[in-house]
Write an enzyme that holds these catalytic residues in place. Structure first.
Site, PDB file in Angstrom:
ATOM      1  N   CYS A  54      -0.588   4.268   2.427  1.00 16.14           N
ATOM      2  CA  CYS A  54      -0.595   4.167   3.895  1.00 16.14           C
ATOM      3  C   CYS A  54      -0.091   2.772   4.280  1.00 16.14           C
ATOM      4  O   CYS A  54       1.097   2.509   4.091  1.00 16.14           O
ATOM      5  CB  CYS A  54      -1.964   4.516   4.500  1.00 16.14           C
ATOM      6  SG  CYS A  54      -3.419   3.792   3.727  1.00 16.14           S
ATOM      7  N   CYS A  73       0.887  -1.163   0.000  1.00 17.50           N
ATOM      8  CA  CYS A  73       0.000   0.000   0.000  1.00 17.50           C
ATOM      9  C   CYS A  73       0.921   1.208   0.000  1.00 17.50           C
ATOM     10  O   CYS A  73       1.561   1.503   1.005  1.00 17.50           O
ATOM     11  CB  CYS A  73      -0.893   0.010   1.237  1.00 17.50           C
ATOM     12  SG  CYS A  73      -1.801   1.559   1.430  1.00 17.50           S
ATOM     13  N   CYS A 111      -2.473  -0.330   4.087  1.00 17.02           N
ATOM     14  CA  CYS A 111      -3.614  -1.237   3.956  1.00 17.02           C
ATOM     15  C   CYS A 111      -3.133  -2.687   3.863  1.00 17.02           C
ATOM     16  O   CYS A 111      -2.157  -2.981   3.166  1.00 17.02           O
ATOM     17  CB  CYS A 111      -4.437  -0.866   2.729  1.00 17.02           C
ATOM     18  SG  CYS A 111      -5.177   0.769   2.891  1.00 17.02           S
TER      19      CYS A 111
END
Lengths: 253, 205
Positions: free
Chosen positions: B112, B109, B114
């Site tokens: 961020c 990700c 995820c």
């Protein structure tokens, strides 16, 4: 925005003066060092306060005062200096403090004092009790929605990512489109139905579901210097960021 | 602090030490009746003990042993995962991607961190690091090499950047030397890293 102002005036996202720096959008950045593998028996939380920060964030989220999109955007609105110097859970913690104030759950006076200065009777009923934790974690928050918006693309279609992939609803607003994909041509690999559109939902403008696709790009279409000619990158992209490749070509030819 | 008076970042009013920062926030919220300390303990215990890569390993081992399960898992995983009890926060919309001799899948990700929590738990530090987020999409083979994985030229890499709420789990190739093992024994071959695509199944130590 004044100190201590309540979240009622916070219709357009975290603190009107704060815009996300886009430092979080780091895919393809050059200059980061090597990775450090972790053994399987490494602790889940390296420090006690990491665990507390995660638990506090989840329990505060259960108060129902903000969406996941909104909380992501709050972290992205950390100042560039803070975003880069904070460790992972410090970002969570600072984002949590900021969103608690922005939504009026806490005041800046309370943060300064380190204690509660007023009660919050309406919200106490929403306090996540220990007996409800398992249910809260296992029920999740699906983002698939019914939508009247027609899916414009089918699996196999060639598409181009819009060159200006920023949030078109809120200037400087939240977006889940990495900048490395802007303007790139790819192919629709999967269609996932309509999902909550973060560009809208992060700013309290409604869920505004949009068709969501997995789009595959050749790695070599994104940057020069590919390690292998067949390597690919897949992104999940909402329809407003996509246009048909044929249309884009006929416009430019 | 450089921005003590910055109204858009109230967090700067808290103590700079992060451990004290958590404590201060927790105290205020508890005094307001908005946080139950026992609930915090329950959340931490769940992710330390109950929800982790052992869940994903069970799914992989089952897929290796049961072709029908594998086919359904790849086509429509959610009913199966719900039956197994591997549903919840950050795993609402799972897609299982299968490694083959021609294609190796890798999950990241870049925006961020995820990650499929119900199947793998809380992500390891390297998954959340700037280096992984920056580099995995651009130079996956160098990144894999740092984890001791080298793929032949006949294998292309597909990197999944989890930019929406779809979460990905890699179904690794079953090692030929495990032909005689049952589902339970196979679980020990499936590491967290190989379900992210950053490792290959290996014999347990």
């Amino acid at each position: 925005m004044r100190l201590g102002q309540s979240g009622l005036h916070d219709r357009h996202g975290p603190a009107a003066g704060a815009k996300m720096s886009r430092l979080h959008d780091m895919g393809g950045r050059i200059g980061d060092g090597p990775l450090h593998p972790e053994t399987a028996d490494a602790p889940v939380f390296a420090k006690d306060w990491h665990a507390r920060a995660l638990a506090l964030t989840l329990a505060s989220g259960a108060l129902g005062q903000w969406s996941l999109d909104r909380s992501r955007h709050q972290r992205e609105c950390l100042s560039p200096q803070d975003y880069m110097r904070f460790s992972y859970y410090e970002k969570w913690l600072s984002g949590l403090a900021d969103i608690l104030v922005a939504t009026g759950v806490l005041t800046t006076d309370e943060l300064k004092a380190g204690r509660s200065l007023s009660s919050a009777p309406d919200l106490t009923q929403r306090c996540l009790k220990s007996e409800r934790v398992q249910k809260a974690l296992s029920s999740g928050g699906p983002t698939l929605r019914d939508s009247q918006t027609v899916a414009q693309f089918e699996v196999g279609d060639r598409v181009i990512v819009r060159r200006f992939g920023h949030n078109s609803l809120v200037a400087g607003g939240h977006s889940r489109l990495p900048r490395y994909a802007r303007g790139a041509e790819g192919q629709v690999l999967n269609y996932h139905g309509a999902h909550i559109f973060p560009d809208s939902n992060a700013h309290g403008l409604g869920e505004a579901p949009e068709p969501l696709y997995s789009v595959v790009f050749l790695r070599s279409a994104l940057w020069s210097g590919a390690e292998h000619p067949d390597d690919e990158v897949v992104l999940d992209i909402w329809q407003p960021y996509l246009q048909p490749a044929s249309l884009a070509k006929s416009r430019t030819s | 602090m450089p921005h003590d008076s910055d109204p858009s970042h109230p967090h700067s009013l808290l103590p700079p030490d992060p451990a004290l920062r958590v404590q201060a926030l927790e105290t205020i919220l508890r005094e307001k009746g908005l946080i139950d300390p026992d609930a915090l303990a329950a959340i931490i215990s769940t992710y330390e003990n109950d929800i982790g890569p052992q869940n994903g390993a069970r799914v992989v081992a089952k897929a290796w042993c049961d072709d029908g399960f594998r086919a359904r898992l790849l086509a429509d995983p959610m009913p199966l995962l719900q039956d197994l009890g591997f549903y919840g926060r950050q795993g609402e919309h799972m897609v299982i991607v299968e490694n083959t001799a021609a294609l190796h899948n890798l999950v990241v990700c870049t925006l961020c961190s995820c990650y499929p929590w119900p199947l793998l738990g809380i992500p390891p530090a390297w998954y959340k690091s700037d280096a992984y987020r920056a580099r995995a999409v651009r130079e996956p083979r160098r990144v894999l090499a740092e984890f001791g994985v080298s793929l032949p030229d006949s294998t292309a890499i597909r990197v999944w950047d989890s930019t929406a709420e779809i979460r990905y789990l890699v179904l690794p190739m079953r090692p030929p030397e495990t032909a005689d093992l049952d589902e339970v024994a196979l679980c020990d071959w499936v590491s967290r890293d190989c379900m992210i695509g950053m490792g290959l199944p290996r014999a347990p130590k």
